[in-house]
Enzyme design. Sequence first.
Site, PDB file in Angstrom:
ATOM      1  N   TYR A 142      73.971  -0.551  73.765  1.00  0.00           N
ATOM      2  CA  TYR A 142      72.595  -0.511  73.250  1.00  0.00           C
ATOM      3  C   TYR A 142      72.103   0.937  73.184  1.00  0.00           C
ATOM      4  O   TYR A 142      71.584   1.387  72.168  1.00  0.00           O
ATOM      5  CB  TYR A 142      71.715  -1.347  74.180  1.00  0.00           C
ATOM      6  CG  TYR A 142      70.244  -1.320  73.879  1.00  0.00           C
ATOM      7  CD1 TYR A 142      69.738  -1.884  72.719  1.00  0.00           C
ATOM      8  CD2 TYR A 142      69.345  -0.756  74.786  1.00  0.00           C
ATOM      9  CE1 TYR A 142      68.377  -1.869  72.459  1.00  0.00           C
ATOM     10  CE2 TYR A 142      67.978  -0.748  74.540  1.00  0.00           C
ATOM     11  CZ  TYR A 142      67.513  -1.306  73.379  1.00  0.00           C
ATOM     12  OH  TYR A 142      66.163  -1.295  73.123  1.00  0.00           O
ATOM     13  N   LYS A 146      71.193   3.183  69.941  1.00  0.00           N
ATOM     14  CA  LYS A 146      69.863   3.777  69.747  1.00  0.00           C
ATOM     15  C   LYS A 146      69.979   5.292  69.531  1.00  0.00           C
ATOM     16  O   LYS A 146      69.280   5.862  68.697  1.00  0.00           O
ATOM     17  CB  LYS A 146      68.955   3.463  70.936  1.00  0.00           C
ATOM     18  CG  LYS A 146      68.498   2.013  71.005  1.00  0.00           C
ATOM     19  CD  LYS A 146      67.620   1.641  69.820  1.00  0.00           C
ATOM     20  CE  LYS A 146      67.155   0.200  69.830  1.00  0.00           C
ATOM     21  NZ  LYS A 146      66.463  -0.205  68.607  1.00  0.00           N
TER      22      LYS A 146
HETATM   23  N1  SER Z   1      63.667  -2.837  77.498  1.00  0.00           N
HETATM   24  C1  SER Z   1      64.975  -2.404  77.079  1.00  0.00           C
HETATM   25  C2  SER Z   1      66.043  -3.032  77.888  1.00  0.00           C
HETATM   26  O1  SER Z   1      65.788  -3.343  79.030  1.00  0.00           O
HETATM   27  C3  SER Z   1      65.075  -0.919  77.163  1.00  0.00           C
HETATM   28  O2  SER Z   1      64.559  -0.352  76.016  1.00  0.00           O
HETATM   29  O3  SER Z   1      67.130  -3.182  77.421  1.00  0.00           O
END
Ligand code: SER
Length: 332
Positions: A142, A146
């Site tokens: 993730y 990003k």
């Molecule tokens: N809220 C997100 C997560 O916990 C972080 O951007 O993956």
Amino acid sequence: MNNKTIILILGACGQIGRELTVALREIHGTSHVIASDRYANRTDVPNYMQIDVLDGERLKHVVKQHGVTQIYLLAAMLSAKGEQDANAAWNLNMQSLITVLNIARDEKLDKVFWPSSIAVFGPRSLKFNCPQETRTDPETVYGISKRAGEYWCNYYYEKYGVDVRSLRLPGLISASAPTGGGTTNYAVNIFHEAIKHQYFECYLEESTVLPMLYMKDAIRAIIKIMSAPSEKIKVRTAYNLGGISFAPCDLAAEIRKYIPDLKVVYQPDHRQVIANSWPASMDDSGARNDWGWAHEYNMAAMASAMFESLKAIKKPSLDHYPEFLIEDVAAI
Ligand code: SER
């Protein structure tokens, strides 16, 4: 409002999407804000259409057909879920962004919003008051998606003049929708479990401090950056955004002011490793100086607002929500 503005929200049923849709409709009117997500039959959401963000052809068709001028791309697979299926996370998070950027360039859209995240940072980033420019080295798919996405945004801005704006959002706390697949979710779930069972099993250690924001502040930040004059946007990757920082034990103590019998048991799991790799607080002076960002909710105000909102929800528990939203809601 500008009469020609037609907004398309991708991921409108997610944690951010639900509240952003309402806020944008208050400004532009429901007919000017199309809500979309991958779910069929959302007859409860006006001006809604089913769109799979990976279906570029259909997306382009919708943009042309409805004269869309702005896209808010909120669909994503979050940090914890992304680790379970790295390829799917990369594919969804990257492919959707590139598709939207291409459409924005080809159809000459006015603006695009795409959220980045504190997940772009890693264990070699500064832990406290983490600056805008520092080592990032994200350790989740993730976070990698990003960080790469930030560079893509900058690339499309520099090369094609696509006006895409982005924020590195921290953990977001809201009552209107459950969270799905993130590492910061405990800060939402604890409210529901405290009300329902006065008991919460926390998957993070009690002292793990993370940057957080009440959703109303996050929505204000999104609307503020999107309405700022282009020359005020000096960071074309993504702006650091901060507000409050706290650990599970701090939040539990705040919630006990409302529910004194709350018992919290700490059982760290795989998400602890992710949380450990992220900063505890953010230096968001760039956003504050460039386009006037200021958060309004501290932890006490956030908790009070959460209890106020949850009172309004008849059955304040995750049972309140349709099953599909609990399992794999597509938002930050
Ligand atoms: N809220 C997100 C997560 O916990 C972080 O951007 O993956």
